[in-house]
Structures are given as structure tokens and as C-alpha cells.
Design an enzyme around this catalytic site. Structure first.
Site, PDB file in Angstrom:
ATOM      1  N   GLU A  77      37.627  37.032  21.368  1.00  0.00           N
ATOM      2  CA  GLU A  77      38.421  38.236  22.221  1.00  0.00           C
ATOM      3  C   GLU A  77      39.558  37.327  22.784  1.00  0.00           C
ATOM      4  OE1 GLU A  77      35.019  41.307  23.231  1.00  0.00           O
ATOM      5  OE2 GLU A  77      34.759  39.305  24.526  1.00  0.00           O
ATOM      6  N   TYR A 123      35.380  41.446  51.505  1.00  0.00           N
ATOM      7  CA  TYR A 123      35.252  40.519  50.487  1.00  0.00           C
ATOM      8  C   TYR A 123      35.900  41.059  49.164  1.00  0.00           C
ATOM      9  CZ  TYR A 123      33.150  38.763  54.503  1.00  0.00           C
ATOM     10  OH  TYR A 123      32.806  38.378  55.584  1.00  0.00           O
TER      11      TYR A 123
END
Length: 214
Positions: A77, A123
Site C-alpha cells: 500500500e 482532543y
């Protein structure tokens, strides 16, 4: 780039962080791959390797033109990492995982969706950003997905590959790993709260975070 760290130190850090991700179940078997930008090319986890058992000396090295020049053969990939790193010149690393909860969201969300995980915590916004595009399904290793990944990366630091898993970039290897971890935990939280009247961040709160930390 990669925080000014030399190649030998980056190889050691890649082994350390890969093992940490594997030990906590963020990848299993030979799933997942990681790349790091160097001044003269890229480091990448080898094909069919386990993130839990990387050998620093055998990590693949590619030159600036993405040609394999050292170490074991790189992940099949490699085009995925090339797509993100060419779209985001500020990015120093890319982490692709098959982490359970983010992958579950990738199976539930529709391709083209830009916000499959709501901004529930600051976050998530700080690490992942405003958008998390979902790229339509391709067979793993199919280079035909490179164009769509590149297009998604132009406007987002992270994305979900439909029925496959997350692809996350960061300014450094540590930043990319932290963002991938935050994405997985945000996906878990979103699934826990699915169907509940959860209170997400307001658009103004999101904008404030992006101004301060984006």
C-alpha cells in the site's frame, strides 16, 4: 518533517511505536503500515510485516521518487502513503491501521461523508481536525484508490477507507501515532454513545480549538 531526528533514531522509534500499537490491539497479524518522511526519501514498514515485530535494519527505504532502495520490500500500500504525503507537504508520517472501532465506523459511514465521527471531545478536533472524509471501498492494495486518497488528504489530516480502516497523518511520527490513537478512542466513544442524546462540541467551540491548536 520528522522533528530533526536522524534516520537511525527514526528506525528505532518506528519499531518502538509499532510494537506499542500492536500490543494494545490497534493492529493484528500483518495488518497496518506506517511511513516516515526523510530528507532524502521515506521509511516504510515492509510488506507482510507485523507492527509488533519490526526489525529496524529491515525497514524499507524509498528514495525521493518512491523507488525502493534499501531494506525489505515495502508495503503493497505504498501508493496510499504517497497519496497523503504528496498532498500534505507539512506531514512527516502516515499511520494506517485496522483498529477495531475506527474500522467499525468505516463500515457504518457512507462514502463521501465528511464527519462520520462527531466532535465529542476537544482532543478529537485537536488531533484529527475538522473533517474525516470517508473514501469509497477499494480492494486492499488496489492502486486505483490513490487519486481519491490524495484528493481527500488535500483537505484533511485523516480519513477512513470504507470497510477497511483509518489513514492518519501528522507532522512527525509521534504526532501521527497520537492522532491515530485519538481517532480510535473517538470512534469507540462515538459507538458507545450511538443512539444517545450526546452533547457534542458547538461549531464555535470547534473553531476556537482549530484556531488555537490547528
Amino acid at each position: 518533517m520528522s522533528g530533526g531526528t536522524d534516520e537511525a533514531a527514526l528506525r528505532g522509534l518506528l519499531v518502538e511505536l509499532g510494537a506499542s500499537l500492536f500490543a494494545r490491539g490497534y493492529s493484528v497479524g500483518s495488518a497496518g503500515n506506517i511511513s516516515v518522511r526523510l530528507p532524502d526519501g521515506y521509511l516504510m514498514t515492509p510488506t507482510n510485516s507485523s507492527l509488533g515485530r519490526l526489525d529496524a535494519a529491515r525497514i524499507s527505504k524509498l528514495d525521493a521518487g518512491w523507488n525502493h532502495v534499501g531494506g525489505d520490500k515495502p508495503s503493497k500500500e505504498v501508493f496510499m502513503h504517497r497519496a497523503v504525503l504528496t498532498a500534505r507537504p507539512e506531514a512527516g508520517a502516515v499511520v494506517h491501521l485496522h483498529s477495531t472501532h475506527a474500522t467499525a465506523i468505516s463500515c457504518l459511514a457512507s462514502p463521501g461523508d465528511e464527519a462520520p465521527i462527531p466532535p465529542l471531545t476537544p482532543y478529537f478536533v485537536m488531533r484529527v481536525g475538522r473533517s474525516l472524509p470517508v473514501v469509497r471501498y477499494y480492494r486492499p492494495g488496489d492502486p486505483a484508490m490513490e487519486g481519491e486518497i490524495h484528493a481527500a488528504a488535500l483537505g484533511a489530516r485523516a480519513m477512513l477507507l470504507a470497510n477497511h480502516g483509518p489513514v492518519v497523518s501528522g507532522r512527525s511520527l509521534v504526532d501521527a501515532v497520537y492522532a491515530a490513537e485519538e481517532l480510535e478512542e473517538s470512534a469507540r466513544l462515538a459507538l458507545m454513545l450511538r443512539g444517545q442524546a450526546a452533547r457534542g462540541l458547538t461549531p464555535a467551540q470547534v473553531e476556537d480549538l482549530l484556531r488555537s491548536f490547528g
